[in-house]
Design a protein around this motif. Structure first.
Motif, mmCIF file in Angstrom:
data_model
loop_
_atom_site.group_PDB
_atom_site.id
_atom_site.type_symbol
_atom_site.label_atom_id
_atom_site.label_comp_id
_atom_site.label_asym_id
_atom_site.label_seq_id
_atom_site.Cartn_x
_atom_site.Cartn_y
_atom_site.Cartn_z
ATOM 1 N N ARG A 32 74.394 -50.976 0.647
ATOM 2 C CA ARG A 32 73.108 -50.393 0.246
ATOM 3 C C ARG A 32 73.299 -48.973 -0.271
ATOM 4 N N ILE A 33 74.152 -48.207 0.395
ATOM 5 C CA ILE A 33 74.398 -46.826 -0.011
ATOM 6 C C ILE A 33 75.024 -46.782 -1.393
ATOM 7 N N ARG A 34 75.987 -47.655 -1.639
ATOM 8 C CA ARG A 34 76.631 -47.700 -2.959
ATOM 9 C C ARG A 34 75.635 -48.091 -4.042
ATOM 10 N N ALA A 35 74.749 -49.028 -3.732
ATOM 11 C CA ALA A 35 73.790 -49.496 -4.734
ATOM 12 C C ALA A 35 72.779 -48.418 -5.109
ATOM 13 N N LEU A 36 72.491 -47.491 -4.195
ATOM 14 C CA LEU A 36 71.484 -46.458 -4.451
ATOM 15 C C LEU A 36 72.055 -45.229 -5.150
ATOM 16 N N ARG A 37 73.373 -45.080 -5.146
ATOM 17 C CA ARG A 37 73.955 -43.890 -5.770
ATOM 18 C C ARG A 37 73.656 -43.834 -7.263
ATOM 19 N N PHE A 38 73.369 -42.617 -7.730
ATOM 20 C CA PHE A 38 73.139 -42.344 -9.149
ATOM 21 C C PHE A 38 72.013 -43.208 -9.725
ATOM 22 N N THR A 39 71.037 -43.549 -8.874
ATOM 23 C CA THR A 39 69.800 -44.174 -9.322
ATOM 24 C C THR A 39 68.671 -43.188 -9.071
ATOM 25 N N LYS A 40 67.553 -43.434 -9.654
ATOM 26 C CA LYS A 40 66.379 -42.582 -9.457
ATOM 27 C C LYS A 40 65.276 -43.411 -8.808
ATOM 28 N N PRO A 41 64.733 -42.985 -7.655
ATOM 29 C CA PRO A 41 64.943 -41.686 -6.998
ATOM 30 C C PRO A 41 66.139 -41.619 -6.056
ATOM 31 N N GLY A 42 66.875 -42.703 -5.879
ATOM 32 C CA GLY A 42 68.036 -42.675 -5.001
ATOM 33 C C GLY A 42 67.727 -43.048 -3.566
ATOM 34 N N THR A 43 66.503 -43.489 -3.315
ATOM 35 C CA THR A 43 66.089 -43.943 -1.994
ATOM 36 C C THR A 43 65.392 -45.286 -2.139
ATOM 37 N N GLU A 89 67.706 -41.513 2.684
ATOM 38 C CA GLU A 89 66.267 -41.222 2.761
ATOM 39 C C GLU A 89 66.044 -39.886 3.481
ATOM 40 N N PRO A 90 65.052 -39.096 3.026
ATOM 41 C CA PRO A 90 64.891 -37.715 3.514
ATOM 42 C C PRO A 90 64.150 -37.608 4.844
ATOM 43 N N LEU A 91 64.565 -38.396 5.827
ATOM 44 C CA LEU A 91 63.861 -38.406 7.109
ATOM 45 C C LEU A 91 63.925 -37.051 7.803
ATOM 46 N N ILE A 92 65.079 -36.400 7.758
ATOM 47 C CA ILE A 92 65.229 -35.130 8.477
ATOM 48 C C ILE A 92 64.211 -34.105 7.988
ATOM 49 N N ALA A 93 64.094 -33.944 6.681
ATOM 50 C CA ALA A 93 63.168 -32.947 6.135
ATOM 51 C C ALA A 93 61.722 -33.302 6.450
ATOM 52 N N VAL A 94 61.355 -34.563 6.263
ATOM 53 C CA VAL A 94 59.960 -34.967 6.447
ATOM 54 C C VAL A 94 59.572 -34.941 7.923
ATOM 55 N N ASP A 179 77.452 -36.661 -4.337
ATOM 56 C CA ASP A 179 77.361 -37.871 -3.514
ATOM 57 C C ASP A 179 76.510 -38.967 -4.138
ATOM 58 N N GLY A 180 75.978 -38.729 -5.334
ATOM 59 C CA GLY A 180 75.169 -39.734 -5.999
ATOM 60 C C GLY A 180 73.685 -39.567 -5.809
ATOM 61 N N GLY A 181 73.273 -38.510 -5.140
ATOM 62 C CA GLY A 181 71.857 -38.194 -4.988
ATOM 63 C C GLY A 181 71.391 -37.257 -6.089
ATOM 64 N N THR A 182 70.303 -36.542 -5.828
ATOM 65 C CA THR A 182 69.798 -35.592 -6.818
ATOM 66 C C THR A 182 69.352 -34.301 -6.149
ATOM 67 N N TYR A 183 69.555 -33.199 -6.847
ATOM 68 C CA TYR A 183 68.875 -31.940 -6.598
ATOM 69 C C TYR A 183 68.014 -31.684 -7.829
ATOM 70 N N SER A 184 66.834 -31.145 -7.618
ATOM 71 C CA SER A 184 65.914 -30.959 -8.737
ATOM 72 C C SER A 184 65.411 -29.527 -8.839
ATOM 73 N N LYS A 185 65.092 -29.147 -10.060
ATOM 74 C CA LYS A 185 64.334 -27.923 -10.287
ATOM 75 C C LYS A 185 62.859 -28.327 -10.334
ATOM 76 N N VAL A 186 62.063 -27.731 -9.464
ATOM 77 C CA VAL A 186 60.643 -28.039 -9.390
ATOM 78 C C VAL A 186 59.868 -26.810 -9.851
ATOM 79 N N THR A 187 59.047 -26.997 -10.875
ATOM 80 C CA THR A 187 58.310 -25.882 -11.481
ATOM 81 C C THR A 187 56.823 -26.028 -11.229
ATOM 82 N N PHE A 188 56.204 -24.913 -10.831
ATOM 83 C CA PHE A 188 54.764 -24.862 -10.579
ATOM 84 C C PHE A 188 54.149 -23.890 -11.579
ATOM 85 N N ASN A 189 53.286 -24.388 -12.420
ATOM 86 C CA ASN A 189 52.664 -23.565 -13.462
ATOM 87 C C ASN A 189 51.180 -23.417 -13.155
#
Length: 356
Positions: A32-43, A89-94, A179-189
């Motif tokens: 499952r981890i391999r299948a999710l790498r470099f996909t969007k959203p990666g979860t 999945e971002p369980l720790i942050a949420v 690791d195949g996930g994403t970091y994003s730039k988030v802009t608030f206008n």
């Protein structure tokens, strides 16, 4: 009575660790981890829903608010199991921010219908939270936001306070991570913002849980390395029989067990200290130790596997890449050592009745 509480907590930790198998599967199964790498959203939405159904999102939320009302010790036990399985999945942050959400946002978060991601990165670009109440707006941008693509909303910490922002009102620009996930730039206008209260302790909870996740990933990498040196033969014998390999394996095991003991001590202090600075000291101590240990295990695992460790086909590479991606999250080891030093001076200067 204290013994009864300790026994109950130990049982809770065992139960929460065992429940992780519903998500992580059998040891070594990383399809499952391999299948999710470099996909969007990666979860995976189905996996996130399972986490919600198991009550994990509300692990730190009081039962009166429909959580399961456990503590940080149980949360760290769960985070360690997630690290062993490289769960993206971002369980720790949420889960870290869930106890501080207002009732309406919390209700949808606990069911899994709403994913609220915290942004603790410093905002740039004339960052400001203007006005208050219903007319508040937020301007600025944040870099290197993890799991932004799966968020329905963001909780942003600014110098003017914190606020909730709907993800649909933001511009999200993702970049792939090692690791195949994403970091994003988030802009608030000048987007509509809902002011919230102080969320600083949520970051401390997430930092401490990330230390446990790193420990879990490092521990599993060590197990895989031991298995490898037992089966890999050179010069007519298993390389694990060579003394230099054995000494290095002992050093790795020693660092893992020291880190495990440090985390246990730090989470105990985090849950019992009344001084916020003393609690933050325990977080920095844990994160610095876990980051250093995880990187040491990663380096030694790569060296002991040899060239196969840098191939994409071998699973040890998944662990070394995950550790390389996460070990600086929520602050580098050196940053946390400096913070620990500064906080220790502050705590030492406090009257004794304010520290305890």
């Amino acid at each position: 009575m204290m013994t009864d509480n300790a026994d109950e907590r130990a049982q809770n930790i065992r139960m929460i660790r065992n429940s992780a198998a519903a998500i992580t599967g059998s040891p070594g199964d990383l399809q499952r981890i391999r299948a999710l790498r470099f996909t969007k959203p990666g979860t995976d939405d189905a996996t996130w829903q399972k986490m919600a159904d198991l009550g994990w999102i509300g692990i730190l939320v009081d039962e009166s608010s429909d959580g399961i009302g456990l503590g940080m010790s149980e949360f760290l036990g769960l985070a360690e199991e997630l690290g062993r399985a490289l769960v993206p999945e971002p369980l720790i942050a949420v889960a870290s921010i869930a106890p501080d959400l207002p009732a309406d946002l919390l209700a949808d978060t606990l069911t899994g219908a709403l994913v609220v991601m915290p942004i603790w990165q410093e905002l740039v670009g004339d960052a400001s939270l203007s006005a208050v109440g219903e007319n508040a707006t937020l301007t600025g941008s944040a870099d290197r936001v993890p799991s932004a693509l799966c968020a329905h909303g963001f909780v942003v910490q600014t110098n003017d306070g914190s606020a909730y922002i709907a993800a649909k009102d933001c511009t999200i620009e993702p970049s792939d991570t090692l690791d195949g996930g994403t970091y994003s730039k988030v802009t608030f206008n000048a987007v509509h913002a809902r002011p919230l209260g102080d969320l600083s302790m949520a970051r401390e909870r997430a930092t401490l849980a990330t230390a446990a996740y790193l420990l879990g990933a490092a521990d599993r990498a060590f197990e895989m390395t031991l298995d490898y040196v037992k089966m890999r033969h050179q010069f007519g014998r298993a390389i694990g029989s060579f003394q230099v390999i054995q000494h290095r394996a002992v050093d790795m095991k020693l660092q893992l067990e020291i880190t495990r003991a440090v985390l246990a001590d730090c989470v105990a202090k985090f849950e019992t200290e009344e001084s916020l600075d003393a609690r933050r000291m325990s977080v920095s101590r844990a994160k610095a130790r876990a980051s250093d240990t995880a990187m040491l295990i990663s380096r030694h695992s790569t060296q002991m596997h040899g060239a196969v460790a840098i191939t994409d086909e071998h699973d040890i590479g998944l662990y070394t890449r995950k550790i390389a991606t996460l070990f600086n999250q929520y602050g580098t080891a050196s940053t946390h050592r400096r913070r620990y030093d500064a906080l220790s001076r502050t705590v030492a200067a406090m009257p004794s009745d304010q520290v305890a």
